[in-house]
Write an enzyme that holds these catalytic residues in place. Structure first.
Site, short mmCIF file in Angstrom:
data_model
loop_
_atom_site.label_atom_id
_atom_site.label_comp_id
_atom_site.label_asym_id
_atom_site.label_seq_id
_atom_site.Cartn_x
_atom_site.Cartn_y
_atom_site.Cartn_z
N LYS A 54 -6.41 -5.68 -2.49
CA LYS A 54 -6.38 -4.60 -3.49
C LYS A 54 -7.61 -4.69 -4.39
O LYS A 54 -8.31 -3.70 -4.60
CB LYS A 54 -5.10 -4.70 -4.34
CG LYS A 54 -3.83 -4.33 -3.58
CD LYS A 54 -2.57 -4.67 -4.39
CE LYS A 54 -1.31 -4.44 -3.57
NZ LYS A 54 -0.09 -4.93 -4.22
N GLN A 98 2.13 -8.75 -9.08
CA GLN A 98 2.44 -8.84 -7.65
C GLN A 98 3.84 -9.41 -7.43
O GLN A 98 4.19 -10.45 -7.97
CB GLN A 98 1.38 -9.71 -6.93
CG GLN A 98 1.55 -9.81 -5.43
CD GLN A 98 1.38 -8.47 -4.71
OE1 GLN A 98 0.52 -7.66 -5.06
NE2 GLN A 98 2.21 -8.22 -3.71
N ASP A 121 1.73 0.74 -10.67
CA ASP A 121 2.58 0.55 -9.49
C ASP A 121 3.77 1.51 -9.51
O ASP A 121 4.46 1.68 -8.50
CB ASP A 121 3.12 -0.90 -9.46
CG ASP A 121 2.38 -1.75 -8.44
OD1 ASP A 121 1.80 -1.17 -7.49
OD2 ASP A 121 2.39 -2.99 -8.58
#
Ligand code: NDP
Length: 294
Positions: A54, A98, A121
């Site tokens: 990412k 994460q 997200d």
């Protein structure tokens, strides 16, 4: 039967990045460099690879990114304190924590600590609530990427039967809501399957579009679909083999089995994965743009 169309996330994500370049330039003209803070707790090798993939893309596009690595014995309070600092740090327009987090932590408490305006997200309950109400703000990256892929390849969802296998908060559930919204892409009749679903094969065989997000390699074969079903394989699974690396990455779908029956399919790797990263970049740019209008 005609050959199945390959739905390439690699190709579509590149066109997304191209479309973002002028938006990045506009932001930079306003002295704003979109920035992402990536928080990684523990030393899970797969999570390390995901975060690296990412952030690499952010660097390639000249965006700002910083990965904050915390040891696996970090407490939930310490992580939340860090998030609170990132919430007020103007260098970061987006914050990514994460998953999965160490078992001792409560995911929900941690996600709640993120400022919804920086929740690129799209996992914060505020953003999931807006999505459910049909007025999405940040859309979770994987479902958003799948919608973009369907749009790019002109795969109609209106009036179609869509079956999603897997109901996680990050993939299956938001995907089911998005595709059932009264908009385009959307307007689909959606069925969400999970481990308590009875007679799943009968349901998946009724699908015009089948989306699998279970994390079970090979769980979808030609026996699970009808002729011409569009197959979206979200799974990213490490399977041990004799290769130099010792493993390979496979999806949930037995590709060789379904390829003769499906009309279109996403490969793994190179399908949904690159779209997820592209949507994370896009959401971070949106977050940076929203600071312009202040
Ligand atoms: P979770 O483990 O959180 O959820 C899995 C879901 O699948 C659960 O709802 C579970 O049901 C359901 N499930 C598991 N086994 C079966 C089965 N045999 N039949 C029906 N349903 C089943 O996984 P995630 O959503 O986080 O991830 C799923 C997969 O997608 C993984 O391989 C992951 O690596 C991948 N992934 C890929 C991304 C990408 O960018 N391509 C992004 C995110 C994830 P129940 O709720 O009843 O337990």
């Amino acid at each position: 039967m005609t050959e199945a169309q390959l739905l390439s996330g690699k190709t579509v994500s590149e066109s997304v990045y191209k479309s973002l370049i002028p938006r990045i330039s506009d932001l930079k003209e306003n002295s704003i460099t979109p920035g992402l803070a990536a928080v990684l707790v523990g030393d899970d090798p797969a999570s390390n690879v995901y975060v690296r993939n990412k952030t690499k893309r952010f660097e390639k596009l000249g965006l700002f990114t910083d990965t904050i690595k915390l040891s696996s014995d970090t407490t939930e309070d310490e992580l939340i304190k860090l998030i609170e600092q990132l919430n007020v740090d103007n260098r970061f327009h987006g914050i990514l924590v994460q998953l999965p987090l160490p078992k001792a932590m409560d995911n929900q408490n941690v996600l709640l600590a993120i400022n919804p305006k920086k929740d690129v997200d799209g996992f914060h309950p505020v953003n999931l609530g807006l999505l459910t109400a049909g007025t999405p703000s940040f859309i979770p990256c994987t479902p958003k990427g799948i919608l973009r892929l369907l749009e790019h390849y002109n795969i109609e969802t209106d009036g179609k039967n869509v079956v999603i296998v897997g109901r996680s908060n990050i993939v299956g559930r938001p995907m089911s809501i998005l595709l059932s919204l009264k908009r385009n892409p959307g307007n689909a009749t959606v069925t969400l399957c999970h481990t308590h679903t009875q007679n799943q094969k009968d349901i998946t065989r009724s699908a015009d579009i089948l989306i699998s997000a279970t994390g079970i390699p090979g769980s979808i074969s030609d026996q699970d679909i009808s002729n011409d079903t569009v197959v979206i394989d979200v799974g990213i699974n490490r399977v041990e083999d004799d290769s130099e690396k010792g493993y390979s990455i496979v999806g949930d779908v037995d590709y060789n089995s379904v390829i003769h029956k499906t009309s279109a399919i996403t490969p793994v790797p190179g399908g949904v994965g690159p779209m997820t990263i592209a949507m994370l970049v896009e959401n971070t740019i949106e977050a940076a743009e929203s600071t312009l209008s202040k």
